[in-house]
Design a protein around this motif. Structure first.
Motif, short mmCIF file in Angstrom:
data_model
loop_
_atom_site.label_atom_id
_atom_site.label_comp_id
_atom_site.label_asym_id
_atom_site.label_seq_id
_atom_site.Cartn_x
_atom_site.Cartn_y
_atom_site.Cartn_z
N PHE A 14 0.89 -1.16 0.00
CA PHE A 14 0.00 0.00 0.00
C PHE A 14 0.93 1.21 0.00
O PHE A 14 1.47 1.56 1.05
CB PHE A 14 -0.87 0.05 1.25
N VAL A 17 4.01 1.18 2.27
CA VAL A 17 3.85 0.12 3.28
C VAL A 17 3.73 -1.24 2.59
O VAL A 17 2.90 -1.42 1.71
CB VAL A 17 2.58 0.36 4.14
N ALA A 19 2.39 -4.59 3.25
CA ALA A 19 1.53 -5.27 4.24
C ALA A 19 1.79 -6.77 4.23
O ALA A 19 1.73 -7.43 5.27
CB ALA A 19 0.07 -4.97 3.93
N PRO A 38 0.90 -10.16 15.45
CA PRO A 38 0.50 -8.98 16.22
C PRO A 38 -0.28 -8.00 15.35
O PRO A 38 -0.40 -8.20 14.13
CB PRO A 38 1.84 -8.38 16.65
N ASN A 39 -0.78 -6.95 15.94
CA ASN A 39 -1.52 -5.93 15.19
C ASN A 39 -0.65 -5.41 14.04
O ASN A 39 0.53 -5.15 14.24
CB ASN A 39 -1.90 -4.75 16.09
N GLY A 40 -1.27 -5.30 12.87
CA GLY A 40 -0.55 -4.76 11.72
C GLY A 40 0.35 -5.76 11.01
O GLY A 40 1.10 -5.40 10.10
N ALA A 41 0.28 -7.04 11.40
CA ALA A 41 1.18 -8.06 10.82
C ALA A 41 0.82 -8.38 9.37
O ALA A 41 1.67 -8.82 8.61
CB ALA A 41 1.13 -9.34 11.65
N GLY A 42 -0.44 -8.17 9.01
CA GLY A 42 -0.85 -8.47 7.63
C GLY A 42 -1.93 -9.54 7.54
O GLY A 42 -2.25 -10.02 6.45
N LYS A 43 -2.54 -9.89 8.69
CA LYS A 43 -3.54 -10.96 8.70
C LYS A 43 -4.76 -10.58 7.88
O LYS A 43 -5.21 -11.32 7.01
CB LYS A 43 -3.96 -11.30 10.16
N SER A 44 -5.32 -9.39 8.16
CA SER A 44 -6.55 -8.98 7.45
C SER A 44 -6.29 -8.79 5.97
O SER A 44 -7.15 -9.11 5.14
CB SER A 44 -7.10 -7.68 8.05
N THR A 45 -5.10 -8.28 5.63
CA THR A 45 -4.78 -8.09 4.21
C THR A 45 -4.77 -9.44 3.49
O THR A 45 -5.28 -9.56 2.37
CB THR A 45 -3.42 -7.37 4.06
N GLU A 156 -10.30 -13.04 13.89
CA GLU A 156 -10.44 -12.70 15.32
C GLU A 156 -11.81 -13.11 15.86
O GLU A 156 -12.55 -12.29 16.41
CB GLU A 156 -10.25 -11.19 15.55
N1 LIG Z 1 -5.93 0.07 2.76
C1 LIG Z 1 -4.73 0.26 3.31
N2 LIG Z 1 -3.98 1.34 3.01
C2 LIG Z 1 -2.76 1.53 3.55
N3 LIG Z 1 -2.18 0.69 4.44
C3 LIG Z 1 -2.88 -0.40 4.78
C4 LIG Z 1 -4.19 -0.68 4.25
N4 LIG Z 1 -4.63 -1.85 4.80
C5 LIG Z 1 -3.65 -2.27 5.63
N5 LIG Z 1 -2.60 -1.42 5.61
C6 LIG Z 1 -1.34 -1.56 6.36
O1 LIG Z 1 -0.85 -2.86 6.13
C7 LIG Z 1 -0.29 -3.42 7.31
C8 LIG Z 1 -0.99 -4.73 7.63
O2 LIG Z 1 -2.33 -4.46 8.05
P1 LIG Z 1 -3.40 -5.60 8.37
O3 LIG Z 1 -4.70 -4.91 8.66
O4 LIG Z 1 -3.39 -6.61 7.30
O5 LIG Z 1 -2.79 -6.24 9.70
P2 LIG Z 1 -3.48 -7.22 10.77
O6 LIG Z 1 -2.47 -8.27 11.06
O7 LIG Z 1 -4.81 -7.66 10.29
O8 LIG Z 1 -3.63 -6.29 12.03
P3 LIG Z 1 -4.78 -6.24 13.21
O9 LIG Z 1 -4.52 -7.42 14.10
O10 LIG Z 1 -4.49 -4.95 13.86
O11 LIG Z 1 -6.11 -6.29 12.53
C9 LIG Z 1 -0.42 -2.37 8.38
O12 LIG Z 1 0.79 -1.64 8.43
C10 LIG Z 1 -1.56 -1.49 7.87
O13 LIG Z 1 -1.40 -0.17 8.32
#
Ligand SMILES: Nc1ncnc2c1ncn2[C@@H]1O[C@H](COP(=O)(O)OP(=O)(O)OP(=O)(O)O)[C@@H](O)[C@H]1O
Length: 308
Positions: A14, A17, A19, A38-45, A156
């Motif tokens: 992104f 970044v 992800a 952990p938070n921000g690791a990239g799971k949701s992406t 989650e």
């Molecule tokens: N649409 C977007 N635009 C810019 N950056 C993004 C976008 N979506 C995710 N990111 C970035 O990508 C990285 C991974 O985010 P992601 O939401 O996949 O993590 P996560 O493991 O699901 O975190 P959480 O446990 O907090 O939900 C983070 O640094 C986030 O800020």
């Protein structure tokens, strides 16, 4: 072996970044697969790419062999999903939500039965706007179950659930796997994943750190089993002498002294008994002793280096 999910060198950027970074995952069908980070690791992406809500910058993702970019509809048809930020429509009932999910999947279902599976039998005709956080989560889970999908993606799923809800969810996951489904379970709550998962992947900063069965991760961790033995009124040279005797034992990694406590890191849980026996044989009076076995949490902490 059929793979429910397969990603090859998957990358998502992104802007500046990254992800997801060169991520290759194989999720065998018929398993519960814990996806930890952990938070921000990239799971949701990762999940968004599987659902084709986000397109990869590089690499591929497949669901039961269907490429999520080339065949997004076929891939999506395999999946029942509970997203982390699931928000219901406040004005419509639980029943109507399940009906919506059934229409979207093109299947017929009995909403009351599905809602009873998640413990919402008392709230079938209540508007979802009146649901508590835990009830909302249960509703999302019910919608994911509609049509018996081959792959359940749960992002989650324990958040907001009370202990009873967590047990219900675990039972549901096992029931789904018993009927042949695959469950991809994303979480940062290790104890939840440890309790239900067959395999675990740990990611951080978009990269895969560890991928293994829960069983072998645990046996690897046994290596860090620690026994702490507190000695009653030790003579001044007693603890250093004990340390010198225990240190050469083959089953012991290291020994240190803290106050009047001897702390030995052992190669296995069984080895802690050898240490306790050695102390007993030395005539030292044991005040208390405790054995600490590392959990997946320790692997997670070691690899993510306190990033959470
Ligand atoms: N649409 C977007 N635009 C810019 N950056 C993004 C976008 N979506 C995710 N990111 C970035 O990508 C990285 C991974 O985010 P992601 O939401 O996949 O993590 P996560 O493991 O699901 O975190 P959480 O446990 O907090 O939900 C983070 O640094 C986030 O800020």
């Amino acid at each position: 072996m059929t793979l429910a999910i397969e990603t090859e060198r998957l990358t998502k950027r992104f802007g500046s970044v990254t992800a997801i970074d060169d991520l290759s995952l194989s999720v065998p069908s018929g398993t519960v697969y814990g996806y930890l980070g952990p938070n921000g690791a990239g799971k949701s992406t990762t999940i968004d790419i599987l659902l084709d809500l986000v397109r990869p910058s590089d690499g591929t993702a497949r669901v039961f062999g269907y490429d999520t970019q080339a065949s997004p509809v076929a891939a999506r048809e395999q999946i029942g999903v509970l997203l982390d930020g699931f928000k219901p429509y406040p004005a419509i009932t639980g029943r109507e939500h399940v009906e919506l999910a059934a229409t979207a999947r093109g299947v017929s279902t009995d909403p009351a039965t599905v809602l009873a599976r998640v413990g919402l039998e008392h709230a079938v005709d209540q508007p979802a706007g009146e649901y508590s956080k835990g009830m909302t989560k249960r509703l999302g889970l019910a919608m994911a179950l509609v049509g018996d999908p081959d792959l359940l993606i749960l992002d989650e799923p324990s958040t907001g659930l009370d202990p009873h809800g967590i047990v219900t969810m675990r039972e549901l996951i096992r029931t789904e796997v018993d009927r042949g489904a695959t469950v991809f379970f994303s979480s940062h709550l290790l104890d939840q994943v440890e309790a239900v998962a067959d395999r675990v992947a740990i990611i951080n900063d978009g990269s895969l750190l560890v991928e293994d069965s829960v069983e072998s991760l645990k046996s690897e961790l046994e290596d860090g089993t620690t026994v702490k033995i507190r000695i009653e009124d030790p003579a001044s040279d007693q603890l250093p002498e004990l340390q010198a005797n225990i240190d050469p034992l083959e089953t012991v990694n290291s020994v240190r002294i803290e106050g009047r406590t001897l702390i030995a890191r052992c190669r296995s849980q069984a080895a802690t008994a050898t240490v306790v026996s050695a102390v007993e044989e030395s005539q030292a009076a044991i005040d208390t002793y405790e054995v600490e076995q590392p959990s997946l949490e320790d692997i997670f902490k070691t690899h993510t280096d306190g990033d959470e």
